[in-house]
Design an enzyme around this catalytic site. Structure first.
Site, short mmCIF file in Angstrom:
data_model
loop_
_atom_site.label_atom_id
_atom_site.label_comp_id
_atom_site.label_asym_id
_atom_site.label_seq_id
_atom_site.Cartn_x
_atom_site.Cartn_y
_atom_site.Cartn_z
N CYS A 54 0.79 -1.32 0.06
CA CYS A 54 0.04 -0.02 -0.14
C CYS A 54 0.88 1.28 -0.02
O CYS A 54 2.00 1.54 0.90
CB CYS A 54 -1.04 0.04 1.28
N CYS A 58 0.49 5.13 6.85
CA CYS A 58 -0.14 4.94 8.11
C CYS A 58 1.02 4.18 9.15
O CYS A 58 1.34 3.15 8.93
CB CYS A 58 -1.41 4.04 8.11
N CYS A 61 0.69 0.48 10.51
CA CYS A 61 0.15 -0.70 9.33
C CYS A 61 1.33 -1.74 8.77
O CYS A 61 2.26 -0.99 8.12
CB CYS A 61 -0.66 0.02 8.49
N CYS A 98 -16.32 -8.86 6.38
CA CYS A 98 -15.70 -7.62 6.08
C CYS A 98 -14.52 -8.04 5.46
O CYS A 98 -13.62 -8.82 5.72
CB CYS A 98 -15.24 -7.04 7.20
N CYS A 129 -19.36 -6.00 4.12
CA CYS A 129 -18.55 -4.54 4.73
C CYS A 129 -17.10 -4.64 3.88
O CYS A 129 -16.69 -5.82 3.42
CB CYS A 129 -18.35 -4.68 6.10
N CYS A 189 -19.10 2.61 8.88
CA CYS A 189 -18.29 1.96 10.09
C CYS A 189 -17.05 2.64 9.94
O CYS A 189 -16.41 3.05 9.11
CB CYS A 189 -17.98 0.52 9.44
N ARG A 267 -17.61 -2.02 18.15
CA ARG A 267 -16.81 -3.23 18.04
C ARG A 267 -15.38 -3.25 18.77
O ARG A 267 -14.69 -2.58 18.50
CB ARG A 267 -16.62 -3.30 16.57
N1 SAM Z 1 -6.57 0.64 3.23
C1 SAM Z 1 -7.82 0.68 3.81
C2 SAM Z 1 -7.83 2.03 4.49
O1 SAM Z 1 -6.81 2.20 5.37
O2 SAM Z 1 -8.63 2.73 4.41
C3 SAM Z 1 -8.34 -0.59 4.34
C4 SAM Z 1 -7.55 -1.38 5.43
S1 SAM Z 1 -7.02 -0.68 7.01
C5 SAM Z 1 -5.88 -2.08 7.25
C6 SAM Z 1 -8.26 -0.76 7.93
C7 SAM Z 1 -7.95 -0.24 9.62
O3 SAM Z 1 -7.17 -1.31 10.32
C8 SAM Z 1 -7.10 1.00 9.66
O4 SAM Z 1 -7.75 2.17 9.47
C9 SAM Z 1 -6.71 0.90 11.03
O5 SAM Z 1 -7.66 1.30 11.96
C10 SAM Z 1 -6.83 -0.57 11.38
N2 SAM Z 1 -5.32 -1.21 11.55
C11 SAM Z 1 -4.46 -1.36 10.67
N3 SAM Z 1 -3.50 -1.81 11.03
C12 SAM Z 1 -3.61 -2.17 12.71
C13 SAM Z 1 -2.94 -2.32 13.77
N4 SAM Z 1 -1.58 -2.81 13.54
N5 SAM Z 1 -3.54 -2.42 14.82
C14 SAM Z 1 -4.45 -1.93 15.07
N6 SAM Z 1 -5.42 -1.62 14.09
C15 SAM Z 1 -4.91 -1.78 12.83
FE1 SF4 Z 2 -2.61 1.38 3.35
FE2 SF4 Z 2 -2.68 0.10 5.76
FE3 SF4 Z 2 -3.08 2.87 5.78
FE4 SF4 Z 2 -4.81 0.82 4.79
S1 SF4 Z 2 -4.08 1.28 7.10
S2 SF4 Z 2 -4.16 2.92 4.00
S3 SF4 Z 2 -3.45 -0.63 4.12
S4 SF4 Z 2 -1.01 1.71 5.02
#
Ligand code: SAM
Ligand code: SF4
Ligand code: DTB
Length: 336
Positions: A54, A58, A61, A98, A129, A189, A267
């Site tokens: 990606c 973030c 992530c 989801c 979802c 959500c 949740r």
């Molecule tokens: N890429 C898309 C986005 O970010 O909009 C969808 C997938 S993303 C992995 C969905 C959510 O998972 C993130 O917004 C974050 O809140 C949560 N998330 C991701 N990595 C995480 C982690 N290591 N611990 C807790 N929550 C996490």
């Molecule tokens: Fe990409 Fe992870 Fe951020 Fe979702 S949370 S936009 S998968 S880097």
């Protein structure tokens, strides 16, 4: 009768956080049983339909190209394979399926396959979802037309802390996507992550942002950070173990979400795997009424069906069957 309010002030939310713990829990549990059957918890299953690679940054992530987490990038899964996994989830008693994709946003060329997936999963009698990143109004309408029930797009934290965690897209862009989803008629959500090194004030700002949206999200996921090695936040936490969120503070966040957004499903999302049964039980008492089942989240491990079955038996909890309060309300409204 508790009023549904979208005019919460930060000061009011801070006061809730400051309440003596037992008082806060009592209030949250009281609001919870006014609107929800307190012994029922919704079961949702997650599947990563497109993993890794990606372009966003973030800091939490494992799927960001900026992370050195060892997660391998894959292509969008084939429709039939996704449907097979959905059927398994249904057999295991899940109500909602989801699906997440590690994208900044879906490309128009991805949409036909996504639409096919939504239709197929829905035909099995599961709620659908998706979380695919930012959406344009047109993409939101396409998903609505396909019958998508929910779209997940998290605000993640307070507006101030958000900027320290993500630089490649703004909180305002996230709010715009939520607005596009809302206008398309898909249920919203949206939640975030606790335990990223943010302050109490940031947790106040996080809940305040959600609780003052024009309409509360139908689902509010509260994730506890899963610290993944190779991510900015995972590594930071490994170096400063004291930064890990205190269990009681996590439960407080769940309780304040419940009190300020009484009709929403709250949740208890990522992070359950490293939570004790007692902490999870406190979260349910504080108004959490939905979880992810199965032994995997998107890339990280989850508590797993066997341990959840045992926990539900111990606590006398059962799987939610009926419709959620906010959806029931919508169904009662006269069509426009
Ligand atoms: N890429 C898309 C986005 O970010 O909009 C969808 C997938 S993303 C992995 C969905 C959510 O998972 C993130 O917004 C974050 O809140 C949560 N998330 C991701 N990595 C995480 C982690 N290591 N611990 C807790 N929550 C996490
Ligand atoms: Fe990409 Fe992870 Fe951020 Fe979702 S949370 S936009 S998968 S880097
Ligand atoms: C949400 O708020 N939590 C889920 C779901 N929405 C998509 C994702 C949690 C991801 C946890 C880390 C991982 O599995 O990589």
């Amino acid at each position: 009768m508790t009023q549904i309010r979208t005019d919460w002030t930060r000061a009011e939310i801070a006061e809730l956080f400051d309440l003596p713990f037992t008082e806060l829990l009592f209030r949250a549990a009281t609001v919870h049983r006014e609107f929800h059957p307190p012994e029922q918890v919704q079961l949702c299953t997650l599947l990563s339909i497109k993993t890794g690679g990606c372009p966003e940054d973030c800091g939490y992530c494992s799927q960001s190209v900026k992370a050195d987490s060892g997660v391998e990038a894959t292509k969008l899964m084939e429709v039939q394979l996704v449907l097979q996994r959905a059927a398994q989830a249904k057999d295991q008693g899940s109500q909602r399926f989801c699906m997440g994709a590690a994208w900044r946003n879906p490309k128009d060329r991805d949409m036909p396959k996504i639409v096919e997936i939504v239709k197929g999963v829905r035909e099995m009698g599961l709620e659908t979802c998706m979380t695919l990143g930012m959406l344009t109004p047109k993409q939101a309408d396409m998903l609505a037309e396909a019958g998508l029930d929910y779209y997940n797009h998290n605000i993640d934290s307070s507006p101030e802390y958000y900027e320290r965690v993500i630089s490649t897209r703004t909180m305002d862009e996230r709010l715009e996507t939520l607005d596009n989803v809302r206008k398309s008629g898909i249920n919203v959500c949206s939640g975030g992550i606790v335990g990223m090194g943010e302050t109490r004030q940031d947790r106040v700002g996080f809940i305040h942002t959600l609780a003052t949206l024009n309409a509360h999200p139908e689902s509010v996921p509260v994730n506890a950070l899963v610290p993944v090695k190779g991510t900015v936040l995972g590594d930071m936490l490994a170096d400063t173990p004291l930064a890990k969120i205190d269990d009681i503070e996590f439960v407080r966040t769940v309780a304040v979400a419940r009190i300020t957004m009484p009709l929403s499903m709250v949740r208890l999302s990522a992070g359950r795997e490293s939570m004790s049964e007692a902490t999870q039980a406190l979260c349910f008492l504080a108004g959490a009424n939905s979880i992810f089942t199965g032994d995997k989240l998107l890339t990280a491990p989850n508590a797993g069906d066997d341990s959840d079955e045992a926990l539900f038996a111990k606590l006398g909890l059962t799987a939610l069957k009926g419709e959620e309060p906010l959806r029931q309300q919508k169904n009662l409204e006269p069509a426009e």
